[in-house]
Scaffold this active site. Structure first.
Site, PDB file in Angstrom:
ATOM      1  N   GLY A  53      -5.042   6.457   9.758  1.00  0.00           N
ATOM      2  CA  GLY A  53      -6.234   6.310   8.920  1.00  0.00           C
ATOM      3  C   GLY A  53      -6.310   7.187   7.677  1.00  0.00           C
ATOM      4  CD1 TRP A  55      -2.381   6.276   2.923  1.00  0.00           C
ATOM      5  CD2 TRP A  55      -2.116   4.212   2.080  1.00  0.00           C
ATOM      6  NE1 TRP A  55      -1.144   6.216   2.317  1.00  0.00           N
ATOM      7  CE2 TRP A  55      -0.961   4.967   1.795  1.00  0.00           C
ATOM      8  CE3 TRP A  55      -2.174   2.899   1.676  1.00  0.00           C
ATOM      9  CZ2 TRP A  55       0.127   4.441   1.101  1.00  0.00           C
ATOM     10  CZ3 TRP A  55      -1.098   2.352   0.975  1.00  0.00           C
ATOM     11  CH2 TRP A  55       0.038   3.126   0.694  1.00  0.00           C
ATOM     12  CG  ASP A  81      -2.454  -0.062  12.500  1.00  0.00           C
ATOM     13  OD1 ASP A  81      -1.961   0.476  11.496  1.00  0.00           O
ATOM     14  OD2 ASP A  81      -1.800  -0.214  13.573  1.00  0.00           O
ATOM     15  CG  ASP A  97       0.473  -9.209  14.127  1.00  0.00           C
ATOM     16  OD1 ASP A  97       0.798  -8.928  12.953  1.00  0.00           O
ATOM     17  OD2 ASP A  97       1.281  -9.626  14.976  1.00  0.00           O
ATOM     18  CG  ASP A 122       1.616   3.600   4.433  1.00  0.00           C
ATOM     19  OD1 ASP A 122       2.699   3.472   3.836  1.00  0.00           O
ATOM     20  OD2 ASP A 122       1.252   4.663   4.978  1.00  0.00           O
ATOM     21  CE  LYS A 162       5.404   2.780   4.896  1.00  0.00           C
ATOM     22  NZ  LYS A 162       5.440   4.211   4.639  1.00  0.00           N
TER      23      LYS A 162
HETATM   24  C1  LIG Z   1       3.107   4.387   8.315  1.00  0.00           C
HETATM   25  S1  LIG Z   1       1.864   3.865   9.416  1.00  0.00           S
HETATM   26  C2  LIG Z   1       0.456   3.749   8.375  1.00  0.00           C
HETATM   27  C3  LIG Z   1      -0.126   5.096   8.009  1.00  0.00           C
HETATM   28  C4  LIG Z   1      -1.487   4.964   7.369  1.00  0.00           C
HETATM   29  N1  LIG Z   1      -1.397   4.347   6.057  1.00  0.00           N
HETATM   30  C5  LIG Z   1      -2.158   6.292   7.201  1.00  0.00           C
HETATM   31  O1  LIG Z   1      -2.246   6.756   6.078  1.00  0.00           O
HETATM   32  O2  LIG Z   1      -2.615   6.866   8.193  1.00  0.00           O
HETATM   33  C6  LIG Z   1       2.320   2.193   9.664  1.00  0.00           C
HETATM   34  C7  LIG Z   1       1.322   1.407  10.501  1.00  0.00           C
HETATM   35  O3  LIG Z   1       1.698   0.037  10.435  1.00  0.00           O
HETATM   36  C8  LIG Z   1       1.147  -0.569  11.600  1.00  0.00           C
HETATM   37  N2  LIG Z   1       1.689  -1.919  11.772  1.00  0.00           N
HETATM   38  C9  LIG Z   1       3.001  -2.277  11.918  1.00  0.00           C
HETATM   39  N3  LIG Z   1       3.097  -3.610  12.061  1.00  0.00           N
HETATM   40  C10 LIG Z   1       1.824  -4.115  11.990  1.00  0.00           C
HETATM   41  C11 LIG Z   1       1.276  -5.425  12.074  1.00  0.00           C
HETATM   42  N4  LIG Z   1       2.058  -6.497  12.249  1.00  0.00           N
HETATM   43  N5  LIG Z   1      -0.064  -5.570  11.964  1.00  0.00           N
HETATM   44  C12 LIG Z   1      -0.867  -4.485  11.811  1.00  0.00           C
HETATM   45  N6  LIG Z   1      -0.397  -3.215  11.720  1.00  0.00           N
HETATM   46  C13 LIG Z   1       0.928  -3.034  11.820  1.00  0.00           C
HETATM   47  C14 LIG Z   1       1.559   0.397  12.689  1.00  0.00           C
HETATM   48  O4  LIG Z   1       0.773   0.211  13.845  1.00  0.00           O
HETATM   49  C15 LIG Z   1       1.315   1.747  11.983  1.00  0.00           C
HETATM   50  O5  LIG Z   1       0.070   2.263  12.349  1.00  0.00           O
END
Ligand SMILES: C[S@@+](CC[C@H](N)C(=O)[O-])C[C@H]1O[C@@H](n2cnc3c(N)ncnc32)[C@H](O)[C@@H]1O
Length: 318
Positions: A53, A55, A81, A97, A122, A162
């Site tokens: 969280g 961002w 997420d 998702d 991200d 990203k």
């Molecule tokens: C690098 S982290 C994000 C960090 C976040 N931006 C922060 O600042 O705290 C990547 C996130 O992508 C989520 N994620 C990956 N595939 C996903 C999907 N298909 N749908 C939703 N979230 C997904 C993961 O659960 C993870 O929490």
């Protein structure tokens, strides 16, 4: 290694704890904001792949907190997420998702007829360590985020995501250029030089004439020639400007902590982690890595896993 060693090796990890951010990633969005001034005066934002969280914290800090309390209810920020996230004031959460159409529908419903002014994402898969595979999955997440944007972003809106710089990056740029007048790649100093991670900053969204919002992944796989490259042997060359954030702090450097240094715990421990379940399961079996089988169906995986455990033997995942 003591618990302060990460504080030494990772200045942004340490600063995140000191400044109250849930993850060091906050600095990547903050640096993008400092460079491109994307958030000023906005009231509607989508944060995809948002957990834990940081961002969303940045969005709330820039869009929600500066307003007087009586005006704050006009701010709409939604964070999506797969993982659960501790609450953030001013941010609505959706556990879903981003590659599912139902998620796009839920976001559209949240905005109740209005459109978002910015979509940030991200998104990253849990790393397998196989760079090509990870980059492929990350590219799919970017396309999912872009698909959702085609439904929900207002004309003139912005998109930050990203991106892993790998083989098909230039094709992803081509897609972004279809929808945004201005696309560039941004490398914040909070992102390590050694990492293939970068961010696309795309501005001035505009749906191409005749384009109906759709799942771009399906379009990509079903009709690549119609929109990626017409001639396989001669793919289009896309030039995308590259902007690097030049700050005083270097994420690849180790910094001394000083004698008076007081260790701080992370701001927010993850509520759930995607890998926990897998760790529990794999701790019971031996997996011989000869290949990776991608299971799309959880039930199939359960079946396959159970068969492996029942036989009580080592398992070939190929
Ligand atoms: C690098 S982290 C994000 C960090 C976040 N931006 C922060 O600042 O705290 C990547 C996130 O992508 C989520 N994620 C990956 N595939 C996903 C999907 N298909 N749908 C939703 N979230 C997904 C993961 O659960 C993870 O929490």
């Amino acid at each position: 290694m003591g618990r302060t060693s990460k504080d030494k090796r990772d200045i942004f990890y340490r600063l995140a704890k000191e400044q109250g951010w849930r993850a060091r990633s906050a600095f990547k969005l903050l640096q993008a904001e400092e460079t491109f001034h994307l958030l000023g005066g906005l009231t509607r934002a989508v944060d995809l792949c948002a957990a834990p969280g940081s961002w969303s914290q940045v969005l709330a800090k820039r869009m929600y907190e500066p307003l007087p309390p009586e005006e704050r209810d006009k701010v709409k920020i939604i964070a999506v997420d797969l993982q659960g996230m501790a609450p953030i004031e001013g941010v609505t959460q959706l556990r879903a998702d981003i590659s599912k159409e139902s998620t796009a529908e839920a976001i559209i419903k949240f905005f109740g007829g209005e459109k978002a002014q910015i979509v940030v994402s991200d998104g990253a898969p849990d790393s397998t360590g196989m760079h090509d595979f990870d980059a492929y999955v990350q590219g799919e997440l970017l396309l999912s985020a872009l698909s959702i944007s085609t439904f929900i972003l207002e004309t003139g809106g912005s998109f930050v995501s990203k991106i892993y710089r790998a083989d098909r990056t230039s094709r992803l740029y081509t897609q972004l250029k279809r929808f945004f007048k201005d696309v560039c790649v941004f490398k914040p100093s909070a992102s390590r030089n050694s990492s293939i991670e970068a961010f696309v900053v795309a501005r001035q969204f505009c749906l191409p004439e005749g384009h109906k919002p759709c799942n771009l992944i399906t379009e990509w796989h079903d009709h690549p020639e119609s929109w990626v490259c017409r001639k396989k042997e001669n793919p289009p060359v896309v030039h995308v400007p590259f902007v690097a954030y030049k700050g005083d702090l270097d994420s690849d450097r180790t910094y001394d902590l000083g004698e008076d240094y007081v260790y701080k715990e992370p701001v927010q421990q993850p509520l759930t982690a995607a890998y926990q379940d897998i760790l529990k399961k794999t701790s019971q079996i031996n997996i011989k890595y000869e290949g990776i089988r991608v299971m799309h169906d959880e039930e199939l995986f359960e079946e396959w896993f159970k068969a492996g455990v029942d036989q009580n033997s080592s398992h070939d995942a190929n």
